[in-house]
Enzyme design. Structure first.
Site, PDB file in Angstrom:
ATOM      1  N   ASP A  25       0.809  -1.215   0.000  1.00 29.61           N
ATOM      2  CA  ASP A  25       0.000   0.000   0.000  1.00 29.61           C
ATOM      3  C   ASP A  25       0.845   1.269   0.000  1.00 29.61           C
ATOM      4  O   ASP A  25       2.061   1.223   0.205  1.00 29.61           O
ATOM      5  CB  ASP A  25      -0.965  -0.005   1.200  1.00 29.61           C
ATOM      6  N   ASN A  73      -7.753  -2.654  14.098  1.00 27.95           N
ATOM      7  CA  ASN A  73      -9.148  -2.945  13.734  1.00 27.95           C
ATOM      8  C   ASN A  73      -9.234  -4.165  12.805  1.00 27.95           C
ATOM      9  O   ASN A  73     -10.271  -4.434  12.219  1.00 27.95           O
ATOM     10  CB  ASN A  73      -9.785  -1.718  13.070  1.00 27.95           C
ATOM     11  N   HIS A  83      -7.398  -4.561  10.060  1.00 30.33           N
ATOM     12  CA  HIS A  83      -7.093  -4.318   8.644  1.00 30.33           C
ATOM     13  C   HIS A  83      -5.808  -5.036   8.231  1.00 30.33           C
ATOM     14  O   HIS A  83      -4.911  -5.287   9.051  1.00 30.33           O
ATOM     15  CB  HIS A  83      -7.061  -2.816   8.303  1.00 30.33           C
ATOM     16  N   GLU A 124      -9.786  -1.837   5.155  1.00 36.06           N
ATOM     17  CA  GLU A 124     -10.420  -1.507   6.431  1.00 36.06           C
ATOM     18  C   GLU A 124     -11.693  -2.338   6.622  1.00 36.06           C
ATOM     19  O   GLU A 124     -12.240  -2.865   5.641  1.00 36.06           O
ATOM     20  CB  GLU A 124     -10.784  -0.013   6.439  1.00 36.06           C
TER      21      GLU A 124
HETATM   22  C1  F6R Z   1       1.448  -1.487   6.210  1.00 35.43           C
HETATM   23  C2  F6R Z   1       0.101  -1.986   6.298  1.00 35.43           C
HETATM   24  C3  F6R Z   1      -0.695  -1.979   7.556  1.00 35.43           C
HETATM   25  C4  F6R Z   1       0.098  -2.337   8.807  1.00 35.43           C
HETATM   26  C5  F6R Z   1      -0.791  -2.299  10.046  1.00 35.43           C
HETATM   27  C6  F6R Z   1      -0.027  -2.590  11.310  1.00 35.43           C
HETATM   28  O1  F6R Z   1       1.933  -1.626   4.887  1.00 35.43           O
HETATM   29  O2  F6R Z   1      -0.361  -2.389   5.309  1.00 35.43           O
HETATM   30  O3  F6R Z   1      -1.756  -2.890   7.407  1.00 35.43           O
HETATM   31  O4  F6R Z   1       0.665  -3.603   8.658  1.00 35.43           O
HETATM   32  O5  F6R Z   1      -1.386  -1.043  10.162  1.00 35.43           O
HETATM   33  O6  F6R Z   1       0.882  -1.566  11.525  1.00 35.43           O
HETATM   34  P1  F6R Z   1       1.961  -1.627  12.698  1.00 35.43           P
HETATM   35  O7  F6R Z   1       2.921  -2.691  12.333  1.00 35.43           O
HETATM   36  O8  F6R Z   1       2.581  -0.263  12.690  1.00 35.43           O
HETATM   37  O9  F6R Z   1       1.201  -1.928  13.945  1.00 35.43           O
END
Ligand code: F6R
Length: 242
Positions: free
Chosen positions: A67, A136, A138, A143
């Protein structure tokens, strides 16, 4: 689904890095799906040090990131291209021409998304997809919603994700409100998925995602249906599991 519980973050990073390294060792020209966020930073450090020690080479590897924020170009220090260069690509022998991160600044985002999806297929599909887990549920920026989004698309970020990610920006107002993300279908098409999660703040969502009902309100729950998933979590993230 294979769930590996490690003592702490460092061990989680090493174990997950070994999963990726094993794929590269087996097929030096493999295609990796990569993630940003705080959780994979230690894992990328392990891969960079393996590469420096000559244990692994990324010379023929192709990567696709999950992403990118809409509106940030690769020079912005909170863009995911910048993150990947800083955390991994600048420290390994990868050919940057073969590292793909969705563009957040293209004029025609829909056309870009279709091309990104096509590029993954043309590269032969993703061998191993690395994922972090949002609070959440995701994965990528998919989302919670009513349906599992299938392919790479533009998404509106939820308030909770904007809040969570604001820690990395000067203020919450600076967090982009939209992103481009691989779809849940894109992720599910990977031949193998490695999920990393660390810390007590992830314990509730780890339980919901991997032991609760499979539903688009918790996008990561779909991984229960993937035939080849390894979840690597530390004890704190596993603390709500029986
Ligand atoms: C990042 C991504 C997100 C993160 C998620 C967890 O490329 O796609 O889904 O993996 O938000 O983020 P952290 O590791 O910062 O808790």
């Amino acid at each position: 689904m294979n769930i590996i519980v490690t003592e702490n973050y460092d061990e989680m990073s090493r174990v997950a890095a070994d999963e990726i390294a094993a794929c590269v060792a087996e097929n030096p020209a493999c295609v990796l799906g990569l993630a940003t966020g705080s959780t994979p930073i230690g894992l990328y450090e392990c891969l960079a040090s393996d590469c420096a020690d000559g244990k692994i080479s990324f010379k023929d590897v192709t990567t696709f990131n999950l992403d990118e924020y809409v509106g940030l170009d690769g020079d912005h220090d909170q863009s995911y291209r910048y993150f990947m260069n800083a955390q991994l690509f600048d420290h390994v022998d990868i050919d940057k021409e073969r590292t793909f991160v969705p563009s957040g600044t293209t004029d025609d985002i829909d056309a870009f998304c279709a091309d990104y999806e096509e590029a993954i297929i043309e590269a032969g599909g993703i061998d191993v997809q690395l994922l972090g887990l949002g609070h959440n549920g995701h994965i990528g920026f998919n989302e919670p919603c009513d349906v599992f989004p299938r392919i790479t698309h533009k998404v509106d970020l939820t308030e909770s994700t904007i809040e969570a990610n604001s820690r990395l920006f000067a203020s919450k107002d600076e967090v982009p409100r939209q992103a481009v993300t691989m779809g849940v279908g894109t992720i599910m098409a990977a031949r193998k998925v490695v999920v990393v999660a660390s810390g007590a703040d992830k314990a509730a969502i780890v339980k919901r995602a991997f032991f609760g009902p499979v539903a688009p309100e918790v996008p990561a729950s779909i991984l229960q249906f993937h035939p080849n998933v390894v979840v690597v979590i530390d004890e704190a993230a596993a603390s709500e599991l029986d």
